[in-house]
Design a protein around this motif. Structure first.
Motif, PDB file in Angstrom:
ATOM      1  N   LYS A 197      39.122  -8.875 -26.025  1.00  0.00           N
ATOM      2  CA  LYS A 197      38.385  -8.168 -24.964  1.00  0.00           C
ATOM      3  C   LYS A 197      37.536  -9.155 -24.145  1.00  0.00           C
ATOM      4  O   LYS A 197      37.491  -9.078 -22.917  1.00  0.00           O
ATOM      5  N   GLU A 198      36.897 -10.092 -24.857  1.00  0.00           N
ATOM      6  CA  GLU A 198      36.076 -11.083 -24.126  1.00  0.00           C
ATOM      7  C   GLU A 198      36.947 -11.924 -23.195  1.00  0.00           C
ATOM      8  O   GLU A 198      36.545 -12.272 -22.089  1.00  0.00           O
ATOM      9  N   SER A 199      38.156 -12.278 -23.677  1.00  0.00           N
ATOM     10  CA  SER A 199      39.071 -13.073 -22.833  1.00  0.00           C
ATOM     11  C   SER A 199      39.419 -12.280 -21.581  1.00  0.00           C
ATOM     12  O   SER A 199      39.459 -12.813 -20.466  1.00  0.00           O
ATOM     13  N   TYR A 200      39.674 -10.977 -21.796  1.00  0.00           N
ATOM     14  CA  TYR A 200      40.038 -10.131 -20.649  1.00  0.00           C
ATOM     15  C   TYR A 200      38.892 -10.040 -19.657  1.00  0.00           C
ATOM     16  O   TYR A 200      39.087 -10.127 -18.444  1.00  0.00           O
ATOM     17  N   GLU A 201      37.681  -9.872 -20.203  1.00  0.00           N
ATOM     18  CA  GLU A 201      36.536  -9.747 -19.294  1.00  0.00           C
ATOM     19  C   GLU A 201      36.323 -11.034 -18.486  1.00  0.00           C
ATOM     20  O   GLU A 201      35.978 -10.999 -17.312  1.00  0.00           O
ATOM     21  N   GLU A 202      36.580 -12.178 -19.123  1.00  0.00           N
ATOM     22  CA  GLU A 202      36.333 -13.439 -18.407  1.00  0.00           C
ATOM     23  C   GLU A 202      37.423 -13.758 -17.381  1.00  0.00           C
ATOM     24  O   GLU A 202      37.133 -14.072 -16.231  1.00  0.00           O
ATOM     25  N   VAL A 203      38.694 -13.687 -17.822  1.00  0.00           N
ATOM     26  CA  VAL A 203      39.766 -14.139 -16.910  1.00  0.00           C
ATOM     27  C   VAL A 203      40.891 -13.121 -16.710  1.00  0.00           C
ATOM     28  O   VAL A 203      41.838 -13.399 -15.993  1.00  0.00           O
ATOM     29  N   GLY A 204      40.805 -11.957 -17.382  1.00  0.00           N
ATOM     30  CA  GLY A 204      41.845 -10.941 -17.207  1.00  0.00           C
ATOM     31  C   GLY A 204      43.067 -11.163 -18.083  1.00  0.00           C
ATOM     32  O   GLY A 204      44.155 -10.684 -17.744  1.00  0.00           O
ATOM     33  N   GLN A 230      44.768 -11.641 -22.382  1.00  0.00           N
ATOM     34  CA  GLN A 230      44.526 -11.448 -23.825  1.00  0.00           C
ATOM     35  C   GLN A 230      44.326 -12.812 -24.503  1.00  0.00           C
ATOM     36  O   GLN A 230      44.575 -13.870 -23.904  1.00  0.00           O
ATOM     37  N   ALA A 231      43.866 -12.753 -25.767  1.00  0.00           N
ATOM     38  CA  ALA A 231      43.431 -13.984 -26.447  1.00  0.00           C
ATOM     39  C   ALA A 231      44.559 -14.983 -26.715  1.00  0.00           C
ATOM     40  O   ALA A 231      44.310 -16.190 -26.789  1.00  0.00           O
ATOM     41  N   ILE A 232      45.809 -14.506 -26.868  1.00  0.00           N
ATOM     42  CA  ILE A 232      46.902 -15.466 -27.144  1.00  0.00           C
ATOM     43  C   ILE A 232      47.105 -16.361 -25.915  1.00  0.00           C
ATOM     44  O   ILE A 232      47.251 -17.585 -26.026  1.00  0.00           O
ATOM     45  N   SER A 233      47.111 -15.717 -24.731  1.00  0.00           N
ATOM     46  CA  SER A 233      47.241 -16.517 -23.509  1.00  0.00           C
ATOM     47  C   SER A 233      46.011 -17.399 -23.332  1.00  0.00           C
ATOM     48  O   SER A 233      46.116 -18.556 -22.901  1.00  0.00           O
ATOM     49  N   TYR A 234      44.840 -16.851 -23.665  1.00  0.00           N
ATOM     50  CA  TYR A 234      43.585 -17.597 -23.467  1.00  0.00           C
ATOM     51  C   TYR A 234      43.562 -18.854 -24.334  1.00  0.00           C
ATOM     52  O   TYR A 234      43.272 -19.957 -23.856  1.00  0.00           O
ATOM     53  N   THR A 235      43.899 -18.683 -25.627  1.00  0.00           N
ATOM     54  CA  THR A 235      43.846 -19.853 -26.525  1.00  0.00           C
ATOM     55  C   THR A 235      44.884 -20.906 -26.121  1.00  0.00           C
ATOM     56  O   THR A 235      44.682 -22.091 -26.356  1.00  0.00           O
ATOM     57  N   SER A 267      50.744  -7.652 -19.548  1.00  0.00           N
ATOM     58  CA  SER A 267      50.308  -6.265 -19.327  1.00  0.00           C
ATOM     59  C   SER A 267      49.557  -5.695 -20.525  1.00  0.00           C
ATOM     60  O   SER A 267      48.983  -4.610 -20.463  1.00  0.00           O
ATOM     61  N   LEU A 268      49.558  -6.412 -21.655  1.00  0.00           N
ATOM     62  CA  LEU A 268      48.869  -5.916 -22.851  1.00  0.00           C
ATOM     63  C   LEU A 268      47.357  -6.116 -22.746  1.00  0.00           C
ATOM     64  O   LEU A 268      46.583  -5.464 -23.461  1.00  0.00           O
ATOM     65  N   ALA A 269      46.948  -7.029 -21.872  1.00  0.00           N
ATOM     66  CA  ALA A 269      45.559  -7.506 -21.877  1.00  0.00           C
ATOM     67  C   ALA A 269      44.492  -6.413 -21.707  1.00  0.00           C
ATOM     68  O   ALA A 269      43.510  -6.392 -22.451  1.00  0.00           O
ATOM     69  N   PRO A 270      44.648  -5.483 -20.759  1.00  0.00           N
ATOM     70  CA  PRO A 270      43.530  -4.560 -20.498  1.00  0.00           C
ATOM     71  C   PRO A 270      43.105  -3.730 -21.714  1.00  0.00           C
ATOM     72  O   PRO A 270      41.939  -3.372 -21.826  1.00  0.00           O
ATOM     73  N   THR A 271      44.042  -3.414 -22.610  1.00  0.00           N
ATOM     74  CA  THR A 271      43.671  -2.538 -23.730  1.00  0.00           C
ATOM     75  C   THR A 271      43.611  -3.275 -25.070  1.00  0.00           C
ATOM     76  O   THR A 271      43.407  -2.647 -26.110  1.00  0.00           O
ATOM     77  N   TYR A 272      43.821  -4.569 -25.050  1.00  0.00           N
ATOM     78  CA  TYR A 272      43.860  -5.331 -26.316  1.00  0.00           C
ATOM     79  C   TYR A 272      42.461  -5.394 -26.927  1.00  0.00           C
ATOM     80  O   TYR A 272      41.484  -5.705 -26.248  1.00  0.00           O
ATOM     81  N   THR A 273      42.373  -5.107 -28.226  1.00  0.00           N
ATOM     82  CA  THR A 273      41.080  -5.252 -28.914  1.00  0.00           C
ATOM     83  C   THR A 273      41.289  -6.117 -30.161  1.00  0.00           C
ATOM     84  O   THR A 273      42.421  -6.300 -30.612  1.00  0.00           O
ATOM     85  N   GLY A 274      40.195  -6.604 -30.724  1.00  0.00           N
ATOM     86  CA  GLY A 274      40.275  -7.411 -31.954  1.00  0.00           C
ATOM     87  C   GLY A 274      40.266  -8.895 -31.655  1.00  0.00           C
ATOM     88  O   GLY A 274      40.047  -9.323 -30.515  1.00  0.00           O
TER      89      GLY A 274
END
Ligand code: NDP
Length: 429
Positions: A341-348, A350-355, A306-313
């Motif tokens: 933010k880029e991770s969110y835009e691509e797949v919805g 945050q970067a920790i889940s993305y990496t 749930s942190l993803a939509p507003t996560y920045t940095g």
């Protein structure tokens, strides 16, 4: 050859794994998502459709599964004709999912070491307590099992192997540094499962020093690191999964893991711990109810997804490797920078889940095209890191290397030309 994939778990990391499998379903085939709460699997499938992530029309199916039930997991693997299982459920599931893969012949992957609910920080090396006991069984069944193939553990193991093989004559130390310079804007939250996150920090912080295990206290050793892109960052010596294979496999005398924490995180963590609220051992309430304090804390904290939509940095995670080359002291840093933010835009996500979610899908593609289909149990640093790094560069996780002459893209593409047979089938986004 196409290989159907069964994803186990439907949390933050599974969300990214599912999107990335969808982006590459021409090579991976049918995609099945199985978890305890089927509604979460459906939500992931909905988001794949919303984002238009499917590379080509194909099967995407949700299943309810208790993955601690080995027979039920075997049944699902067979019913879905899955040849690759990506286990991104909680680490309590590893040994049962692995057993199901060994019995059905499906390839197995996970992103964290197995844990038992009532035990924290067991005797090192942790892999020897559980997974490595099934090495022979994998060998006998010819089953490919790739352990710890997230980012850390996972990509950092590949970076270590790459540095050792290509940049040094001798290696003295590997410092793995994990900095999240992002901000989620909540009072307090963890970036992945709070229960698992806290269990990493409530006991001994093991490090590998002069070829032996050293027990440290959490937050005892602090160091400033000059990190690429995110700049000077404070990190603390922390026990972590990758030390428990790298120390056995790479024969480097000093291997340490450092994680960045802000003062606020440390204060809240310390209060929770000192109150006993991070304990994995049950307590009984005045009403006679038995509860595990750590599970209660997990229940009241924000869901990491749930942190993803507003996560920045950005995050910056990498290996600082020191040793000698041509008789001279030498050092390199191999790293990735990922933007929330880029991770969110691509797949919805945050970067920790993305990496953590991109690497197992890259590994699945390498199993599908034969490059990493080794028919035995391995940790990531036992495999050729070049095709893995090159493939991830094209899937959204870009690796860079810092040497005395500056920073540049690390793209061992030429080494993989021959290895990646079906390149036109891989969606190089
Ligand atoms: P989450 O807690 O968000 O998700 C875990 C999922 O597993 C949930 O969907 C949960 O179901 C499911 N699950 C739990 N028990 C069972 C069961 N018995 N049967 C079926 N499903 C079950 O975790 P994350 O997505 O954040 O993390 C997933 C894994 O990735 C963890 O092992 C974590 O340690 C690892 N990780 C690795 C990283 C790396 O870089 N190597 C980085 C981040 C995480 P339910 O929703 O019903 O609770």
């Amino acid at each position: 050859m196409k290989r159907n994939v069964l994803i186990i778990g439907a949390g933050g990391v599974a969300h990214v794994v599912a999107h990335k499998c969808a982006q590459n379903n021409a090579v991976l085939g049918d995609i099945h998502i199985a978890s305890r709460t089927i509604a979460k699997c459906h939500a992931i499938i909905d988001s794949i459709h919303e984002k238009g992530s499917l590379q080509q029309p194909g099967t995407l199916q949700a299943h309810e599964l208790d993955a601690l039930d080995i027979e039920a997991t075997k049944f699902l693997i067979r019913a879905t004709r899955s040849q690759i299982v990506i286990n991104v459920g909680s680490p309590f599931l590893n040994m049962s999912v692995l057993a199901a893969c060994i019995d059905t012949g499906a390839a197995y992957m996970d992103t964290a070491i197995h844990e038992e609910r009532d035990k924290v920080c067991e005797t090192p090396p942790w892999y020897a307590n559980y997974e490595w006991k099934r090495k022979q069984a994998c060998q006998d069944a010819g089953v490919t099992a790739i352990l710890g193939v997230g980012f850390d553990p996972g990509v950092v193991n590949a970076y270590a192997r790459y540095a050792v093989d290509h940049h040094f004559d001798t290696v003295d130390s590997i410092d793995i540094i994990d900095i999240n310079a992002g901000s989620h804007g909540r009072y307090f939250a963890t970036n992945f499962d709070p229960e698992i996150n806290f269990r990493e920090f409530t006991s001994v912080a093991w490090s590998w020093e002069n070829g032996a295990w050293k027990a440290n206290k959490m937050f005892e050793h602090r160091k400033e690191w000059d990190m690429p892109v995110v700049g000077p960052s404070t990190a603390y010596l922390t026990g972590h999964d990758e030390l428990h294979s790298l120390s056995a496999i790479l024969k480097v005398p000093n291997i340490r893991f450092w994680m960045g924490f802000g003062d606020h995180y440390i204060n809240v963590f310390t209060v929770l711990k000192n109150l006993g609220l991070l304990s994995e051992q049950p307590v009984t309430t005045a009403r006679g109810q038995e509860i595990v304090p750590l599970e209660v804390v997990k229940a009241v904290l924000p869901d990491p997804a749930s942190l993803a939509p507003t996560y920045t940095g950005k995050t910056c995670i990498g290996d600082l490797v020191k040793g000698t080359k041509d008789g001279q002291p030498h050092e390199v840093m191999i790293y990735n920078v990922c933007d929330h933010k880029e991770s969110y835009e691509e797949v919805g996500s945050q970067a920790i889940s993305y990496t953590a979610g991109v690497p197992p899908v890259a590994a699945a593609i390498l199993i599908a095209n034969g490059t990493w289909d080794v028919g035995q149990m391995v940790n990531v640093e036992e495999l050729d890191p070049a095709p893995f790094i090159a493939l991830m560069n094209r899937m959204g996780l870009v690796s860079r290397i810092r040497t005395a002459s500056g920073d540049e893209l690390l793209d061992p593409q030429s080494e993989v030309e021959a290895a990646v047979e079906d390149r036109q089938l891989v969606n190089f986004r």
